[in-house]
Design a protein around this motif. Structure first.
Motif, PDB file in Angstrom:
ATOM      1  N   ARG A   1      -7.552 -21.332  19.260  1.00 26.92           N
ATOM      2  CA  ARG A   1      -7.582 -22.688  19.827  1.00 26.92           C
ATOM      3  C   ARG A   1      -8.856 -22.869  20.651  1.00 26.92           C
ATOM      4  NH1 ARG A   1      -2.535 -23.036  22.992  1.00 26.92           N
ATOM      5  NH2 ARG A   1      -3.682 -22.377  24.829  1.00 26.92           N
ATOM      6  N   GLN A   2      -9.150 -21.908  21.507  1.00 27.81           N
ATOM      7  CA  GLN A   2     -10.345 -22.011  22.340  1.00 27.81           C
ATOM      8  C   GLN A   2     -11.623 -22.004  21.505  1.00 27.81           C
ATOM      9  OE1 GLN A   2      -9.742 -18.797  25.147  1.00 27.81           O
ATOM     10  NE2 GLN A   2      -8.570 -20.119  26.527  1.00 27.81           N
ATOM     11  N   ALA A   3     -11.642 -21.212  20.454  1.00 28.63           N
ATOM     12  CA  ALA A   3     -12.818 -21.182  19.585  1.00 28.63           C
ATOM     13  C   ALA A   3     -13.043 -22.547  18.932  1.00 28.63           C
ATOM     14  CB  ALA A   3     -12.660 -20.097  18.518  1.00 28.63           C
ATOM     15  N   GLY A   4     -11.971 -23.189  18.506  1.00 29.24           N
ATOM     16  CA  GLY A   4     -12.098 -24.520  17.912  1.00 29.24           C
ATOM     17  C   GLY A   4     -12.668 -25.523  18.893  1.00 29.24           C
ATOM     18  N   TYR A   5     -12.168 -25.499  20.112  1.00 35.18           N
ATOM     19  CA  TYR A   5     -12.671 -26.439  21.122  1.00 35.18           C
ATOM     20  C   TYR A   5     -14.108 -26.123  21.515  1.00 35.18           C
ATOM     21  CZ  TYR A   5      -8.047 -28.440  21.448  1.00 35.18           C
ATOM     22  OH  TYR A   5      -6.871 -29.062  21.144  1.00 35.18           O
ATOM     23  N   GLN A   6     -14.471 -24.858  21.574  1.00 30.85           N
ATOM     24  CA  GLN A   6     -15.852 -24.495  21.886  1.00 30.85           C
ATOM     25  C   GLN A   6     -16.797 -24.972  20.787  1.00 30.85           C
ATOM     26  OE1 GLN A   6     -15.464 -20.280  22.522  1.00 30.85           O
ATOM     27  NE2 GLN A   6     -15.002 -20.520  24.690  1.00 30.85           N
ATOM     28  N   PHE A   7     -16.364 -24.829  19.539  1.00 29.50           N
ATOM     29  CA  PHE A   7     -17.209 -25.271  18.425  1.00 29.50           C
ATOM     30  C   PHE A   7     -17.355 -26.793  18.430  1.00 29.50           C
ATOM     31  CE2 PHE A   7     -18.216 -25.555  13.761  1.00 29.50           C
ATOM     32  CZ  PHE A   7     -19.441 -24.915  13.859  1.00 29.50           C
ATOM     33  N   MET A   8     -16.264 -27.500  18.748  1.00 24.98           N
ATOM     34  CA  MET A   8     -16.373 -28.958  18.860  1.00 24.98           C
ATOM     35  C   MET A   8     -17.305 -29.326  20.003  1.00 24.98           C
ATOM     36  SD  MET A   8     -12.755 -30.764  17.931  1.00 24.98           S
ATOM     37  CE  MET A   8     -11.650 -29.702  18.845  1.00 24.98           C
ATOM     38  N   SER A   9     -17.193 -28.647  21.127  1.00 27.90           N
ATOM     39  CA  SER A   9     -18.043 -28.926  22.277  1.00 27.90           C
ATOM     40  C   SER A   9     -19.518 -28.718  21.935  1.00 27.90           C
ATOM     41  CB  SER A   9     -17.639 -28.035  23.450  1.00 27.90           C
ATOM     42  OG  SER A   9     -18.489 -28.243  24.547  1.00 27.90           O
ATOM     43  N   TRP A  10     -19.811 -27.667  21.221  1.00 30.82           N
ATOM     44  CA  TRP A  10     -21.188 -27.393  20.812  1.00 30.82           C
ATOM     45  C   TRP A  10     -21.718 -28.533  19.950  1.00 30.82           C
ATOM     46  CZ3 TRP A  10     -23.071 -25.140  15.912  1.00 30.82           C
ATOM     47  CH2 TRP A  10     -24.415 -24.738  15.977  1.00 30.82           C
ATOM     48  N   ASN A  11     -20.894 -29.018  19.034  1.00 27.05           N
ATOM     49  CA  ASN A  11     -21.298 -30.126  18.177  1.00 27.05           C
ATOM     50  C   ASN A  11     -21.395 -31.440  18.955  1.00 27.05           C
ATOM     51  OD1 ASN A  11     -21.683 -29.424  15.170  1.00 27.05           O
ATOM     52  ND2 ASN A  11     -20.003 -28.133  15.863  1.00 27.05           N
ATOM     53  N   MET A  12     -20.517 -31.655  19.924  1.00 27.81           N
ATOM     54  CA  MET A  12     -20.636 -32.830  20.797  1.00 27.81           C
ATOM     55  C   MET A  12     -21.974 -32.772  21.540  1.00 27.81           C
ATOM     56  SD  MET A  12     -17.926 -34.944  20.736  1.00 27.81           S
ATOM     57  CE  MET A  12     -17.725 -35.716  22.349  1.00 27.81           C
ATOM     58  N   GLY A  13     -22.365 -31.580  21.967  1.00 26.66           N
ATOM     59  CA  GLY A  13     -23.644 -31.407  22.661  1.00 26.66           C
ATOM     60  C   GLY A  13     -24.829 -31.792  21.800  1.00 26.66           C
ATOM     61  N   LYS A  14     -24.766 -31.496  20.520  1.00 25.64           N
ATOM     62  CA  LYS A  14     -25.847 -31.883  19.600  1.00 25.64           C
ATOM     63  C   LYS A  14     -25.983 -33.400  19.547  1.00 25.64           C
ATOM     64  CE  LYS A  14     -24.968 -28.202  16.268  1.00 25.64           C
ATOM     65  NZ  LYS A  14     -24.721 -27.982  14.832  1.00 25.64           N
ATOM     66  N   ILE A  15     -24.844 -34.073  19.420  1.00 28.51           N
ATOM     67  CA  ILE A  15     -24.869 -35.536  19.349  1.00 28.51           C
ATOM     68  C   ILE A  15     -25.347 -36.108  20.679  1.00 28.51           C
ATOM     69  CG2 ILE A  15     -23.465 -37.616  19.032  1.00 28.51           C
ATOM     70  CD1 ILE A  15     -21.635 -35.859  17.203  1.00 28.51           C
ATOM     71  N   LYS A  16     -24.846 -35.578  21.770  1.00 28.64           N
ATOM     72  CA  LYS A  16     -25.234 -36.064  23.093  1.00 28.64           C
ATOM     73  C   LYS A  16     -26.741 -35.934  23.297  1.00 28.64           C
ATOM     74  CE  LYS A  16     -24.019 -35.538  27.996  1.00 28.64           C
ATOM     75  NZ  LYS A  16     -25.308 -35.246  28.605  1.00 28.64           N
ATOM     76  N   ALA A  17     -27.301 -34.793  22.939  1.00 23.47           N
ATOM     77  CA  ALA A  17     -28.736 -34.564  23.127  1.00 23.47           C
ATOM     78  C   ALA A  17     -29.574 -35.553  22.326  1.00 23.47           C
ATOM     79  CB  ALA A  17     -29.087 -33.126  22.743  1.00 23.47           C
TER      80      ALA A  17
END
Length: 150
Positions: free
Chosen positions: A28-44
């Protein structure tokens, strides 16, 4: 309990037998971390402008977020995976299981927001992507506010 909530719970209960609670937390945590990383790409690229905008990268990141949001992560939640059992290893509150109907609504809203982001990110309208990104963030916050310990 709503139909979606009941279905998520049944799916979750069936899958729990296959995974140990510590595995549920880890995945579960790995899934959320991977989503967060991808959210960071969009945010940047779309929000901050700290990285040059690349539509293909933004679309791929949004598709990844939507794929994870729709992957059946509900199966990774069980009453044995809360902060009460795992302490600092997880921030999931027991309140999640005391309010499954609300948890189901929050999850459904997140998946819908992620799907909308993935849809608009296929185009090149950064204003639409920014708006959809904000809705995903709001849906994340709704879950954190209710079901995630500080």
């Amino acid at each position: 309990m709503g139909g979606l909530s009941a279905a998520l719970l049944l799916t979750s209960l069936a899958s729990q037998a296959q995974l140990k609670p510590e595995e549920q937390v880890e995945i579960r945590q790995a899934g959320y971390q991977f989503m967060s990383w991808n959210m960071g790409k969009i945010k940047a690229q779309v929000i901050d402008g700290s990285v040059p905008y690349n539509q293909a990268q933004v679309s791929a990141a949004a598709q990844t977020i939507a794929a994870i949001a729709n992957s059946g992560m509900g199966a990774l939640y069980s009453p044995q995976t809360t902060r009460e059992q795992f302490g600092e290893q997880t921030r999931l509150k027991a309140a999640f299981f005391e309010n499954l109907e609300e948890a189901g609504k929050v999850g459904k809203n997140f998946a819908e927001a992620a799907n909308q982001l993935a849809s608009v990110a296929q185009g090149d309208n950064q204003a639409s992507i920014k708006a959809a990104f904000g809705k995903v963030g709001q849906s994340c916050k709704a879950c954190h506010d209710q079901f995630r310990a500080k």
